[in-house]
Design a protein around this motif. Structure first.
Motif, PDB file in Angstrom:
ATOM      1  N   GLU A 109     -35.882 -32.957  -4.170  1.00 55.41           N
ATOM      2  CA  GLU A 109     -36.639 -33.680  -5.025  1.00 55.41           C
ATOM      3  C   GLU A 109     -36.900 -35.044  -5.359  1.00 55.41           C
ATOM      4  O   GLU A 109     -35.721 -35.705  -5.708  1.00 55.41           O
ATOM      5  CB  GLU A 109     -36.057 -32.764  -6.588  1.00 55.41           C
ATOM      6  CG  GLU A 109     -35.824 -31.462  -6.669  1.00 55.41           C
ATOM      7  CD  GLU A 109     -35.076 -31.053  -7.711  1.00 55.41           C
ATOM      8  OE1 GLU A 109     -35.304 -31.592  -9.032  1.00 55.41           O
ATOM      9  OE2 GLU A 109     -33.925 -30.307  -7.677  1.00 55.41           O
ATOM     10  N   HIS A 227     -32.597 -35.106  -6.256  1.00 57.65           N
ATOM     11  CA  HIS A 227     -31.589 -34.056  -6.334  1.00 57.65           C
ATOM     12  C   HIS A 227     -31.816 -33.160  -4.673  1.00 57.65           C
ATOM     13  O   HIS A 227     -32.813 -33.050  -4.343  1.00 57.65           O
ATOM     14  CB  HIS A 227     -32.137 -32.912  -7.322  1.00 57.65           C
ATOM     15  CG  HIS A 227     -31.703 -33.568  -8.636  1.00 57.65           C
ATOM     16  ND1 HIS A 227     -32.371 -33.187  -9.841  1.00 57.65           N
ATOM     17  CD2 HIS A 227     -31.143 -34.703  -9.059  1.00 57.65           C
ATOM     18  CE1 HIS A 227     -31.930 -33.917 -10.829  1.00 57.65           C
ATOM     19  NE2 HIS A 227     -31.063 -34.697 -10.339  1.00 57.65           N
ATOM     20  N   ARG A 294     -24.920 -28.784  -9.370  1.00 61.82           N
ATOM     21  CA  ARG A 294     -25.170 -27.575 -10.241  1.00 61.82           C
ATOM     22  C   ARG A 294     -25.460 -26.368  -9.441  1.00 61.82           C
ATOM     23  O   ARG A 294     -26.117 -26.301  -8.419  1.00 61.82           O
ATOM     24  CB  ARG A 294     -26.537 -27.967 -11.022  1.00 61.82           C
ATOM     25  CG  ARG A 294     -26.963 -26.859 -11.750  1.00 61.82           C
ATOM     26  CD  ARG A 294     -28.285 -27.108 -12.666  1.00 61.82           C
ATOM     27  NE  ARG A 294     -29.293 -27.550 -11.818  1.00 61.82           N
ATOM     28  CZ  ARG A 294     -30.387 -26.912 -11.751  1.00 61.82           C
ATOM     29  NH1 ARG A 294     -30.662 -25.611 -12.444  1.00 61.82           N
ATOM     30  NH2 ARG A 294     -31.494 -26.855 -11.066  1.00 61.82           N
ATOM     31  N   GLU A 308     -27.266 -27.353  -6.036  1.00 63.03           N
ATOM     32  CA  GLU A 308     -28.121 -28.827  -5.956  1.00 63.03           C
ATOM     33  C   GLU A 308     -27.167 -29.743  -6.214  1.00 63.03           C
ATOM     34  O   GLU A 308     -26.589 -29.921  -7.196  1.00 63.03           O
ATOM     35  CB  GLU A 308     -29.161 -28.539  -6.975  1.00 63.03           C
ATOM     36  CG  GLU A 308     -29.767 -29.590  -7.815  1.00 63.03           C
ATOM     37  CD  GLU A 308     -30.295 -29.708  -9.277  1.00 63.03           C
ATOM     38  OE1 GLU A 308     -29.701 -29.606 -10.197  1.00 63.03           O
ATOM     39  OE2 GLU A 308     -31.320 -30.249  -9.114  1.00 63.03           O
ATOM     40  N   ARG A 310     -26.859 -33.116  -7.510  1.00 64.13           N
ATOM     41  CA  ARG A 310     -27.566 -34.059  -8.229  1.00 64.13           C
ATOM     42  C   ARG A 310     -27.503 -35.481  -8.270  1.00 64.13           C
ATOM     43  O   ARG A 310     -28.055 -36.303  -9.068  1.00 64.13           O
ATOM     44  CB  ARG A 310     -27.399 -33.466  -9.764  1.00 64.13           C
ATOM     45  CG  ARG A 310     -27.734 -32.215 -10.137  1.00 64.13           C
ATOM     46  CD  ARG A 310     -27.486 -31.578 -11.379  1.00 64.13           C
ATOM     47  NE  ARG A 310     -28.000 -32.410 -12.511  1.00 64.13           N
ATOM     48  CZ  ARG A 310     -29.364 -32.481 -12.768  1.00 64.13           C
ATOM     49  NH1 ARG A 310     -30.150 -31.367 -12.239  1.00 64.13           N
ATOM     50  NH2 ARG A 310     -29.828 -33.137 -13.697  1.00 64.13           N
TER      51      ARG A 310
HETATM   52 MN    MN Z   1     -33.246 -31.086 -10.015  1.00 60.40          MN
END
Ligand code: MN
Ligand code: ADP
Ligand code: MN
Ligand code: MN
Length: 339
Positions: A109, A227, A294, A308, A310
């Motif tokens: 991301e 991320h 996460r 994930e 982060r």
């Molecule tokens: Mn994210």
């Protein structure tokens, strides 16, 4: 007839590398040749022996110029054809090959911020916009700044055949995100670098600069991250593998080893505020956007899926973050007998 090949490479600027590119006119039917450049202008060589080599490694249609024109992402080599010290892709390909049988996938991301006239797009001269709250995934001219560039960028990435999977407006005005993936480590990283180049390039046409600065506005404004969502075949099939990967990331020196290579200025972004965990305290948890790593809610329900990370900054090198995750997690999964 001729076509234009835009040779793109990653330079040696410290602490964060920049993208460079130049154009070569080729005749129809020509193969993409190895090319050279002046490494002394990109912090990749001294003046007295300045030639460096561009080796094409990934090609796609050039959606800016259209027609038969192409974008050509390159690795930088020394003149003896070995990888230059700034060439992080060469390091990744080795590790990716070593663990290829685990079938790693990544979705990154990419957050970024538009700047115009020296301030984030949407910030008034000499002041601040209304506090964060309404901007994330917002709609309307009072909430959203730069959508025309973002839409154009998405179209260009699709025309180029990149594996872009979505876009959204972010928490700070002028801040946006696009996602690339899921794809293997080398592919997601190549596509990410080209998508970044297209972002800078298309924003030029609007008189706007895009930046990956991880903390573009000081104070009570969200930073910009990257991320990194990660899975292996085992993680996509069983929850023990998910937990093993999370534990491996928290073991011993691993948290620091990763964070130190997750982008310059990471201490300024991973403060424990603004949906981050402190840079020097590793944690993982289900649904927890205040954790370093996460486990998405749905993954716990399904007992399989992905995690994930982060922590990576917006300015992280995707070749580096994917290499570290593959190395740390795949070796642990192997050791645990989960592959
Ligand atoms: Mn994210
Ligand atoms: P968030 O809810 O954190 O904002 P996004 O929807 O922005 O998440 O991004 C999630 C990313 O994870 C996407 O790029 C998606 O392709 C990727 N992804 C989905 N499933 C997997 C998987 N099994 N392995 C790796 N990446 C995945
Ligand atoms: Mn997202
Ligand atoms: Mn985001």
């Amino acid at each position: 007839m001729t076509f234009k090949a835009e040779y793109i490479w990653i330079d040696g600027t410290e602490p964060t590398a920049k993208l460079r590119s130049k154009t070569r006119v080729l005749a129809d039917g020509d193969e993409l040749p190895i090319w050279g450049f002046d490494g002394s202008s990109t912090n990749q060589a001294d003046g007295h022996s300045s030639d460096r080599v561009l080796k094409p490694v990934f090609t796609c249609p050039d959606p800016i110029r259209g027609g038969d024109n192409v974008l050509v992402l390159c690795e930088v080599l020394d003149i003896d054809m070995t990888p230059h010290s700034s060439n992080t892709r060469a390091l990744l390909t080795e590790v990716a090959e070593k663990y290829a049988d685990q079938e790693s996938w990544f979705g990154i991301e990419q957050e970024y911020t538009f700047f115009k006239e020296g301030r984030p797009l949407g910030f008034p001269i000499g002041g601040f916009p209304a506090p964060q709250g309404g901007y994330y995934c917002g709609v309307g001219a009072d909430e959203v700044f730069g959508r025309e560039v973002v839409e154009k960028h998405l179209d260009l990435c699709l025309e180029a055949g990149l594996k872009i999977s979505g876009i959204n407006a972010e928490v700070m005005p002028g801040q946006w995100e696009f996602q690339v993936g899921p794809a293997g480590p080398v592919e997601v990283s190549d596509h990410m670098w080209v998508a970044r180049w297209l972002l800078y390039r298309v924003a030029e046409d609007f008189g706007i600069a895009a930046t990956l600065d991880p903390k573009p506005a000081k104070g009570d404004w969200n930073g910009a991250g990257a991320h990194t969502n990660f899975s292996t075949k085992a993680m996509r099939e069983n929850y023990d593998a998910i937990i093993t990967a999370c534990e491996a990331l928290g073991e011993g020196d691993k948290p620091l080893e990763h964070v130190k290579q997750y982008g310059h200025g990471i201490e300024d972004r991973l403060t424990g505020h603004h949906e981050t965990a402190p840079w020097n305290k590793f944690s993982y948890g289900v649904s927890n956007r205040g954790a370093s790593v996460r486990i998405p809610w749905q993954v716990e329900v399904d007992r399989k899926g992905y995690i994930e990370d982060r922590r990576p900054n917006a300015n992280v090198d995707p070749y580096v973050v994917t290499r570290l995750l593959v190395d740390t997690c795949c070796s642990a999964l192997e050791k645990a007998g989960l592959v």
